[in-house]
Design a protein around this motif. Sequence first.
Motif, mmCIF file in Angstrom:
data_model
loop_
_atom_site.group_PDB
_atom_site.id
_atom_site.type_symbol
_atom_site.label_atom_id
_atom_site.label_comp_id
_atom_site.label_asym_id
_atom_site.label_seq_id
_atom_site.Cartn_x
_atom_site.Cartn_y
_atom_site.Cartn_z
ATOM 1 N N LEU A 117 -1.992 -15.903 101.755
ATOM 2 C CA LEU A 117 -1.016 -16.976 101.645
ATOM 3 C C LEU A 117 -1.704 -18.298 101.301
ATOM 4 O O LEU A 117 -1.169 -19.111 100.542
ATOM 5 C CB LEU A 117 -0.245 -17.119 102.966
ATOM 6 C CG LEU A 117 0.678 -15.962 103.331
ATOM 7 C CD1 LEU A 117 1.277 -16.161 104.718
ATOM 8 C CD2 LEU A 117 1.795 -15.812 102.299
ATOM 9 N N ALA A 118 -2.884 -18.503 101.853
ATOM 10 C CA ALA A 118 -3.627 -19.744 101.583
ATOM 11 C C ALA A 118 -4.164 -19.788 100.159
ATOM 12 O O ALA A 118 -4.485 -20.869 99.648
ATOM 13 C CB ALA A 118 -4.775 -19.893 102.573
ATOM 14 N N ALA A 119 -4.265 -18.620 99.512
ATOM 15 C CA ALA A 119 -4.858 -18.558 98.171
ATOM 16 C C ALA A 119 -4.107 -19.430 97.163
ATOM 17 O O ALA A 119 -4.688 -19.873 96.162
ATOM 18 C CB ALA A 119 -4.900 -17.113 97.682
ATOM 19 N N GLU A 120 -2.834 -19.703 97.415
ATOM 20 C CA GLU A 120 -2.077 -20.583 96.521
ATOM 21 C C GLU A 120 -2.731 -21.957 96.420
ATOM 22 O O GLU A 120 -2.687 -22.605 95.376
ATOM 23 C CB GLU A 120 -0.645 -20.733 97.036
ATOM 24 C CG GLU A 120 0.201 -21.724 96.244
ATOM 25 C CD GLU A 120 1.553 -21.991 96.867
ATOM 26 O OE1 GLU A 120 2.320 -22.777 96.288
ATOM 27 O OE2 GLU A 120 1.843 -21.421 97.947
ATOM 28 N N PHE A 121 -3.367 -22.389 97.509
ATOM 29 C CA PHE A 121 -3.958 -23.722 97.557
ATOM 30 C C PHE A 121 -5.355 -23.762 96.941
ATOM 31 O O PHE A 121 -6.008 -24.803 96.967
ATOM 32 C CB PHE A 121 -4.000 -24.217 99.000
ATOM 33 C CG PHE A 121 -2.635 -24.472 99.581
ATOM 34 C CD1 PHE A 121 -2.035 -25.716 99.450
ATOM 35 C CD2 PHE A 121 -1.930 -23.458 100.226
ATOM 36 C CE1 PHE A 121 -0.770 -25.946 99.969
ATOM 37 C CE2 PHE A 121 -0.666 -23.687 100.753
ATOM 38 C CZ PHE A 121 -0.083 -24.944 100.615
ATOM 39 N N VAL A 122 -5.804 -22.634 96.407
ATOM 40 C CA VAL A 122 -7.064 -22.598 95.669
ATOM 41 C C VAL A 122 -6.817 -22.862 94.186
ATOM 42 O O VAL A 122 -7.692 -23.365 93.473
ATOM 43 C CB VAL A 122 -7.761 -21.226 95.842
ATOM 44 C CG1 VAL A 122 -9.078 -21.181 95.057
ATOM 45 C CG2 VAL A 122 -8.026 -20.935 97.312
ATOM 46 N N LEU A 123 -5.622 -22.556 93.724
ATOM 47 C CA LEU A 123 -5.309 -22.636 92.302
ATOM 48 C C LEU A 123 -5.338 -24.071 91.797
ATOM 49 O O LEU A 123 -4.916 -24.996 92.477
ATOM 50 C CB LEU A 123 -3.928 -22.024 92.042
ATOM 51 C CG LEU A 123 -3.735 -20.567 92.485
ATOM 52 C CD1 LEU A 123 -2.288 -20.144 92.264
ATOM 53 C CD2 LEU A 123 -4.689 -19.660 91.720
ATOM 54 N N VAL A 193 -9.178 -36.187 94.541
ATOM 55 C CA VAL A 193 -10.565 -35.909 94.142
ATOM 56 C C VAL A 193 -11.169 -34.882 95.098
ATOM 57 O O VAL A 193 -11.798 -33.899 94.673
ATOM 58 C CB VAL A 193 -11.408 -37.203 94.145
ATOM 59 C CG1 VAL A 193 -12.898 -36.875 94.066
ATOM 60 C CG2 VAL A 193 -11.012 -38.099 92.981
ATOM 61 N N ALA A 194 -10.978 -35.093 96.404
ATOM 62 C CA ALA A 194 -11.513 -34.160 97.390
ATOM 63 C C ALA A 194 -10.916 -32.766 97.218
ATOM 64 O O ALA A 194 -11.632 -31.756 97.282
ATOM 65 C CB ALA A 194 -11.222 -34.685 98.798
ATOM 66 N N ILE A 195 -9.617 -32.700 96.990
ATOM 67 C CA ILE A 195 -8.938 -31.411 96.810
ATOM 68 C C ILE A 195 -9.475 -30.683 95.593
ATOM 69 O O ILE A 195 -9.736 -29.471 95.632
ATOM 70 C CB ILE A 195 -7.423 -31.632 96.711
ATOM 71 C CG1 ILE A 195 -6.863 -32.062 98.074
ATOM 72 C CG2 ILE A 195 -6.707 -30.377 96.212
ATOM 73 C CD1 ILE A 195 -5.453 -32.596 98.016
ATOM 74 N N ALA A 196 -9.652 -31.397 94.491
ATOM 75 C CA ALA A 196 -10.182 -30.774 93.268
ATOM 76 C C ALA A 196 -11.589 -30.241 93.513
ATOM 77 O O ALA A 196 -11.943 -29.152 93.038
ATOM 78 C CB ALA A 196 -10.172 -31.777 92.121
ATOM 79 N N CYS A 197 -12.406 -30.987 94.253
ATOM 80 C CA CYS A 197 -13.760 -30.534 94.558
ATOM 81 C C CYS A 197 -13.729 -29.239 95.360
ATOM 82 O O CYS A 197 -14.468 -28.281 95.060
ATOM 83 C CB CYS A 197 -14.503 -31.615 95.342
ATOM 84 S SG CYS A 197 -15.019 -33.053 94.371
ATOM 85 N N ARG A 199 -11.298 -26.993 95.606
ATOM 86 C CA ARG A 199 -10.760 -25.886 94.814
ATOM 87 C C ARG A 199 -11.757 -25.393 93.765
ATOM 88 O O ARG A 199 -11.747 -24.210 93.404
ATOM 89 C CB ARG A 199 -9.456 -26.322 94.147
ATOM 90 C CG ARG A 199 -8.304 -26.484 95.128
ATOM 91 C CD ARG A 199 -7.063 -27.035 94.475
ATOM 92 N NE ARG A 199 -5.967 -27.131 95.442
ATOM 93 C CZ ARG A 199 -4.842 -27.812 95.249
ATOM 94 N NH1 ARG A 199 -4.656 -28.474 94.111
ATOM 95 N NH2 ARG A 199 -3.906 -27.848 96.180
ATOM 96 N N SER A 200 -12.606 -26.288 93.289
ATOM 97 C CA SER A 200 -13.602 -25.879 92.294
ATOM 98 C C SER A 200 -14.583 -24.865 92.871
ATOM 99 O O SER A 200 -15.257 -24.150 92.126
ATOM 100 C CB SER A 200 -14.360 -27.102 91.775
ATOM 101 O OG SER A 200 -15.296 -27.590 92.729
ATOM 102 N N LEU A 201 -14.649 -24.785 94.205
ATOM 103 C CA LEU A 201 -15.565 -23.879 94.902
ATOM 104 C C LEU A 201 -14.855 -22.658 95.467
ATOM 105 O O LEU A 201 -15.451 -21.876 96.202
ATOM 106 C CB LEU A 201 -16.253 -24.642 96.032
ATOM 107 C CG LEU A 201 -17.099 -25.837 95.579
ATOM 108 C CD1 LEU A 201 -17.273 -26.818 96.716
ATOM 109 C CD2 LEU A 201 -18.445 -25.368 95.060
ATOM 110 N N GLY A 202 -13.562 -22.519 95.169
ATOM 111 C CA GLY A 202 -12.807 -21.382 95.677
ATOM 112 C C GLY A 202 -12.251 -21.592 97.065
ATOM 113 O O GLY A 202 -11.770 -20.639 97.698
ATOM 114 N N LEU A 203 -12.292 -22.827 97.574
ATOM 115 C CA LEU A 203 -11.729 -23.139 98.881
ATOM 116 C C LEU A 203 -10.274 -23.580 98.738
ATOM 117 O O LEU A 203 -9.877 -24.130 97.705
ATOM 118 C CB LEU A 203 -12.540 -24.256 99.546
ATOM 119 C CG LEU A 203 -14.001 -23.905 99.864
ATOM 120 C CD1 LEU A 203 -14.789 -25.151 100.234
ATOM 121 C CD2 LEU A 203 -14.072 -22.876 100.993
#
Length: 314
Positions: A117-123, A193-197, A199-203
């Motif tokens: 379910l959390a994987a949506e927030f990685v996209l 900016v923090a969110i993009a960083c 997500r760029s790592l798969g978090l």
Amino acid sequence: MTSRVYRVMHRTRYTYNDDVSSSYGRCYLTPRELPGQRVHSAVVEIEPEPDDRSTGVDVYGNQDSYFHVRTAHRELTVTAHSVVEVDPVDQGLVLGPARTPWESARPAAVGTREARLAAEFVLDLDPPEITPAVREYAAQVFTPGRPLVEAVTDLTTRIYTDFTYRSGATAISTRVDTVMRRREGVCQDFARVAIACLRSLGLAARYESGYLATDPPPGQEKVFGADASHAWAAVWLPDDRWLAFDPTNDKLVDERHVTLAWGRDYDDVPPLRGVIYTDSTKSQIDVSVDVSPIEDPADGLGDRADSPESGAAR
């Protein structure tokens, strides 16, 4: 530390130079009920009185309010009042799972239902926010095997240090890549900016909106309405908790933060958004926010307790 209780007022006033015949609006102005946050009262007042209004809960569990004003008007005012109690964060409970290597917090590495379910927030978003500049910036912080909480704290401090807070430097439509290049912005820019960083790592990372209780400068009285809406970010932990952090203020989110709503980005949870029908060529928006500590939740209830209705600080 003890819990803190706040009386929150968020007023948005639109004025136009000609009649508006019809106005549709949707707002996220009701604080969330959370394990560490209790909403004692909440109301959204709209002037002129809407001909139609309703409340609902979106896919992320946020409460939203819809309204339709059909009375001709040249001024529209939306005022949200709430009384909210916020508990101190139990750092031991939250930070325990965050002390493992950051790689282990990738939803893809966990494999549970909650992780799926959390994987949506990685996209990434569309248009994409994860650029080479974002990847390079994140790679300086998230070195192999580094504990997640240590890396997130470092990222928070770096954004606070590397970026200049400047009101008016950006707009809601400003892209993360532009903020990275200019190295300036406001709270929602730094959160994104923090969110993009992350997500760029798969978090998995989410955007959170709300308020921050601020204190006036020494020797000065608090000015009613001088606060502002606020935004920060949160990263998903393997035990299905979220670690929220505030890059604008270089700190983890605590009992000074009042949470309104969360989503994948600002566009999921704007304080107020709408459509109007008018021949007006000019409009103006004025926003006033006040977050005032009170001793007793009952002090802030007043007549609003029985109501059926329950958007940069540094």
